[in-house]
Motif scaffolding. Structure first.
Motif, short mmCIF file in Angstrom:
data_model
loop_
_atom_site.label_atom_id
_atom_site.label_comp_id
_atom_site.label_asym_id
_atom_site.label_seq_id
_atom_site.Cartn_x
_atom_site.Cartn_y
_atom_site.Cartn_z
N HIS A 75 0.82 -1.22 0.00
CA HIS A 75 0.00 0.00 0.00
C HIS A 75 0.85 1.26 0.00
O HIS A 75 0.41 2.32 0.47
N ALA A 76 2.11 1.16 -0.49
CA ALA A 76 2.94 2.36 -0.58
C ALA A 76 2.29 3.40 -1.50
O ALA A 76 2.51 4.61 -1.35
N SER A 77 1.50 2.91 -2.48
CA SER A 77 0.71 3.82 -3.32
C SER A 77 -0.49 3.03 -3.85
O SER A 77 -0.42 1.79 -3.95
N PRO A 78 -1.59 3.69 -4.22
CA PRO A 78 -2.75 2.96 -4.76
C PRO A 78 -2.42 2.18 -6.03
O PRO A 78 -2.88 1.05 -6.21
N GLN A 79 -1.62 2.78 -6.92
CA GLN A 79 -1.30 2.11 -8.18
C GLN A 79 -0.47 0.84 -7.91
O GLN A 79 -0.70 -0.19 -8.54
N LEU A 80 0.49 0.91 -6.96
CA LEU A 80 1.30 -0.26 -6.65
C LEU A 80 0.43 -1.37 -6.06
O LEU A 80 0.62 -2.56 -6.37
N SER A 81 -0.55 -0.99 -5.28
CA SER A 81 -1.44 -1.97 -4.70
C SER A 81 -2.24 -2.70 -5.80
O SER A 81 -2.40 -3.92 -5.78
N THR A 82 -2.72 -1.92 -6.82
CA THR A 82 -3.47 -2.51 -7.94
C THR A 82 -2.60 -3.46 -8.75
O THR A 82 -3.01 -4.58 -9.11
N ILE A 83 -1.37 -3.03 -9.03
CA ILE A 83 -0.46 -3.86 -9.83
C ILE A 83 -0.18 -5.18 -9.12
O ILE A 83 -0.21 -6.26 -9.74
N ARG A 84 0.09 -5.12 -7.84
CA ARG A 84 0.44 -6.36 -7.12
C ARG A 84 -0.77 -7.29 -6.99
O ARG A 84 -0.61 -8.52 -7.01
N ARG A 85 -1.98 -6.74 -6.90
CA ARG A 85 -3.16 -7.61 -6.88
C ARG A 85 -3.31 -8.33 -8.21
O ARG A 85 -3.63 -9.53 -8.25
N GLU A 86 -3.09 -7.61 -9.32
CA GLU A 86 -3.20 -8.24 -10.64
C GLU A 86 -2.11 -9.29 -10.83
O GLU A 86 -2.36 -10.36 -11.41
N ILE A 87 -0.91 -9.02 -10.36
CA ILE A 87 0.17 -10.01 -10.45
C ILE A 87 -0.20 -11.27 -9.70
O ILE A 87 -0.04 -12.40 -10.20
N THR A 88 -0.77 -11.11 -8.53
CA THR A 88 -1.16 -12.27 -7.73
C THR A 88 -2.25 -13.07 -8.43
O THR A 88 -2.20 -14.32 -8.50
N SER A 89 -3.21 -12.35 -9.01
CA SER A 89 -4.32 -13.03 -9.70
C SER A 89 -3.81 -13.78 -10.93
O SER A 89 -4.20 -14.94 -11.17
N THR A 90 -2.95 -13.16 -11.71
CA THR A 90 -2.42 -13.79 -12.92
C THR A 90 -1.57 -15.01 -12.57
O THR A 90 -1.65 -16.05 -13.23
N LEU A 91 -0.74 -14.89 -11.52
CA LEU A 91 0.09 -16.03 -11.11
C LEU A 91 -0.78 -17.20 -10.66
O LEU A 91 -0.45 -18.37 -10.95
#
Length: 791
Positions: A133-149
């Motif tokens: 949660h260092a930034s909203p965009q980083l939080s979105t990116i990491r959620r998508e990475i987790t979902s794709t993995l």
């Protein structure tokens, strides 16, 4: 000392540490280190973690557009927390300011920014990783990475199970990672059975790694998301770096404070390791040290469970240059190096190992000539290198200089070397310099004895054990013990005798006189120590008895006060009884029987008061007289026997018992333990429990004899005494030796005319406890000493 530092911050300070001649600067450094010693000894919560050196990173991010990586950010965050905790420690309250004033002053203006820590905590976690949660965009990116993995994992597992079912892949195989992409390990024989891209093969060629075509797009998306993640992290770090860039000068000063704390802490820990303390540091030229210790020698011997012999030395006023002589391997160089090292340490702001009552002064410079500095390249011999140093010393030393010269004048022909050394010593003395110089030359010993400003010193040597004592004695020169050491090694006697003839009797006698002076000095120093111990013991006994007397006096006053109170109560009760009796007689109106009864009651009350009064007179607890064994008026009282010599008595009102030694008129001399006192007979009474007193006396006597035996010295020196004085001293000495059951003693009477020796031996023939006496071995004194064997 660098080993005690927590980071490069402190080690850098240690490397830059240097000699100072500023009194204020040195005193401040000593005070800071002394305060930190107390912190290490008394405080448990001083921050000592996360001493990171991020100064290189702070210098690098001065350039616009640069950023701090996440590891550097983690170290910055943790070290800033440490700085903040240290500042808080010293600013906790007024008590800390009083206890650690110099360290508190050091922490007074340190820059601390809670906002920097808050921003860092939002970006990085306690493990040094960027938060989701260092930034909203980083939080979105990491959620998508987790979902794709997760999707890739499900697809691979489905493909893997199908291939295992068809026998293309072994049962125990699991998906692997190659070049950041999830792949399946497959036997090369079946690689065409699975559609996909071959990314790699094993070194043996028995396994190929295939990325199934079903997950290629998903893996490509992972790569894109990871790139977006890196760009976002760099953006976050760049934004944070831009925030702290204007604060870099303040941050660098904060890290200089952290470096100072690390440096001071290392100095304090080193001080505890060597038992160092802050001396009485004075802004003048003085060396007055008590039990000084060479710290490196202390650490080396400590590993061997051995102890260092401490150094006592005083140089001030007219005694500025100390010329130390004595045997080889006797500790001359160690003494010189101890002086140089401790003075250098204290002027570098380090605590030093010596006693609290020592005084240390301030010198502008220290000149050192120790060891062999011969050089083939520079065409310098040992002696030439020494002369080069002496030339430099003469040109640059002042009255505020400390000279340290080992083996002064050595390295060349002895006569010219000794002459040059004397001439140089004279020049140093004229410049009023201070110094410690070691030598074997006799002419330098004479120079020190005859010139103000220079003083002799000797390293003591045990002639009987033939070994050095490593103790410095100031005031007299020392002997080299060359003949004795040669004899101990086993050099033939004819060689030693010929050498003695070559140097001449004057030199040999001079060396012998120095040995005698050293021996006599040690003897009287032992005697002085015995007197000091005995005086301290008597002072302790005196204080003990004084304390007991004060306690007895206090109890006596308490008993008297209690008796007075009871007497007042008796008087009041008596008055009431008398008034009651008078009233009853009046009411009886001359009734004889009743009046008689009333008078009888008053008489009995009077007798009871008399009993109580006698009890108060003896200062005993108030109690009724026993009526079981009344004494009739016609029964004569048993007369008390007068106190006689030998009786066990005590002073009235006291508990300490003693023995009557002598009675003269109305006064007696009484021994209370080892203390004799003259007391009036009327103040004494026989002590009960005489047997116990005698046993106590016997115990005291045994203790006294044991203590006397421990302090008894088996040598007595009667040289210089008249015949009757010497004989009386020897009589007391032999009596003590027999009483203490000593088997052998030595009497130093000298040779002289032999009269004193004859008087003493005539007396020894008459003593029953003496079994044998003879001359001492010629090596240890010969006919000048009589050795006495006792039964």
């Amino acid at each position: 000392m660098a080993n005690h530092c927590l980071s490069p911050l402190g080690r850098e300070k240690v490397e830059k540490m240097q000699f100072s001649s500023s009194f204020e600067e040195i005193d401040l450094q000593l005070s800071q280190t002394d305060e930190f010693v107390h912190i290490l000894q008394e405080e448990e919560n001083f921050p000592a973690d996360n001493f990171y050196d991020v100064r290189p990173v702070l210098h690098r991010i001065r350039v616009a557009g640069s950023w701090m990586d996440q590891n550097a950010l983690s170290e910055l965050h943790k070290s800033l927390q440490t700085i903040s905790s240290i500042v808080t420690f010293f600013k906790r309250g007024e008590e800390e300011t009083k206890r650690y004033p110099h360290l508190t002053s050091l922490a007074k203006d340190v820059f601390v920014s809670p906002e920097i820590n808050r921003r860092a905590e939002r970006i990085i976690d306690e493990f040094g990783q960027i938060r989701d949660h260092a930034s909203p965009q980083l939080s979105t990116i990491r959620r998508e990475i987790t979902s794709t993995l997760n999707g890739i994992s499900r697809s691979l597992n489905s493909i893997l199970r199908k291939a295992q079912a068809e026998g293309f892949v072994d049962k125990d195989i699991t998906p692997s990672m190659r070049d950041g992409r999830l792949v399946i390990p497959v036997n090369p024989a079946f690689k065409r059975k699975i559609r996909g891209i071959v990314h790699d093969e094993s070194a043996s060629g028995r396994t190929v790694y295939i990325e199934p075509s079903e997950v290629v797009e998903a893996n490509n998306r992972i790569r894109e998301l990871e790139s977006e993640e890196r760009r976002e992290i760099i953006r976050i770090l760049t934004e944070f770096t831009e925030y702290i860039r204007p604060l870099l000068p303040d941050l660098l000063r904060s890290y200089d404070f952290l470096a100072q704390i690390d440096f001071i802490r290392a100095k304090a820990r080193f001080a505890l390791q060597i038992n160092g303390l802050k001396p009485n540091f004075e802004d003048r030229l003085v060396i007055d040290w008590v039990e000084a210790v060479h710290p490196l020698l202390f650490l080396a011997l400590q590993k061997q469970n051995r102890k260092v012999v401490p150094l006592d030395i005083t140089l001030e006023g007219n005694n500025r240059i100390l010329v130390i002589s004595g045997p080889n391997a006797g500790g001359k160089s160690v003494c010189l190096k101890t002086v140089g090292l401790l003075q250098y340490m204290v002027q570098c702001g380090l605590l030093v190992p010596l006693r609290e009552n020592s005084r240390m002064g301030l010198f502008n410079d220290i000149f050192i000539d120790i060891g062999d500095e011969q050089s083939i390249e520079n065409d310098l011999s040992t002696y030439s290198s020494h002369l080069q140093n002496m030339k430099f010393f003469l040109k640059n030393c002042t009255h505020r200089s400390l000279l340290l010269i080992d083996e002064f004048g050595s390295g060349t022909e002895p006569q010219i070397g000794a002459a040059l050394a004397e001439s140089l010593l004279d020049r140093f003395n004229r410049k009023n310099a201070f110094g410690v110089i070691t030598t074997h030359y006799q002419n330098l010993k004479h120079f020190a004895n005859e010139n103000e400003g220079v003083i002799n010193g000797a390293m003591l040597y045990d002639r009987h054990e033939m070994q050095p004592l490593f103790q410095l004695s100031i005031g007299n020169p020392g002997s080299s013990f060359a003949v004795e050491i040669a004899r101990k090694i086993g050099l033939p006697d004819d060689v030693i005798a010929q050498a003695s003839e070559i140097v001449g009797s004057d030199y040999i006698n001079m060396d012998k006189y120095l040995q005698d002076i050293s021996r006599d000095r040690r003897y009287w120093e032992r005697k002085r120590e015995e007197v000091r111990r005995e005086r301290n013991r008597l002072n302790e006994i005196s204080e003990k008895y004084q304390s007991e007397l004060e306690e007895i006096d206090r109890k006596r006053k308490e008993i008297l006060a209690q008796a007075k109170l009871q007497a007042e109560q008796l008087i009041a009760e008596s008055n009431a009884k008398i008034e009651s009796t008078i009233r009853q007689i009046r009411e009886a109106q001359a009734d004889k029987e009743r009046t008689k009864l009333v008078r009888k009651s008053l008489t009995e009350f009077k007798e009871s008061i008399t009993d109580l009064s006698e009890a108060h007179h003896d200062l005993k607890p108030l109690q009724k007289k026993s009526r079981q064994k009344p004494v009739t008026p016609h029964q004569p009282a048993t007369p008390k026997r007068a106190i006689a010599v030998g009786d066990t008595v005590r002073m009235k009102g006291q508990t300490v018992a003693g023995e009557v030694l002598e009675i003269q008129g109305k006064r007696a001399t009484v021994a209370f333990g080892v203390i004799k006192s003259t007391v009036d007979l009327e103040k004494l009474e026989r002590a009960k429990g005489s047997q116990q007193a005698r046993e106590q006396k016997s115990s005291n006597t045994r203790d006294l004899l044991h203590e006397r035996k421990l302090s008894f010295r088996q040598d007595i020196d009667v040289r210089g005494m008249r015949g009757d004085e010497a004989l009386q001293a020897v009589m007391y000495f032999i009596d003590d030796a027999i009483q203490l059951n000593v088997s052998r003693v030595r009497i130093l009477h000298g040779t002289g005319t032999g009269a004193l020796r004859q008087i003493i031996r005539d007396y020894l023939k008459t003593v029953q406890g003496v079994s044998h006496f003879q001359d001492e071995h010629v090596q240890f004194g010969g006919a000048g000493i009589t050795v006495v064997d006792l039964d």
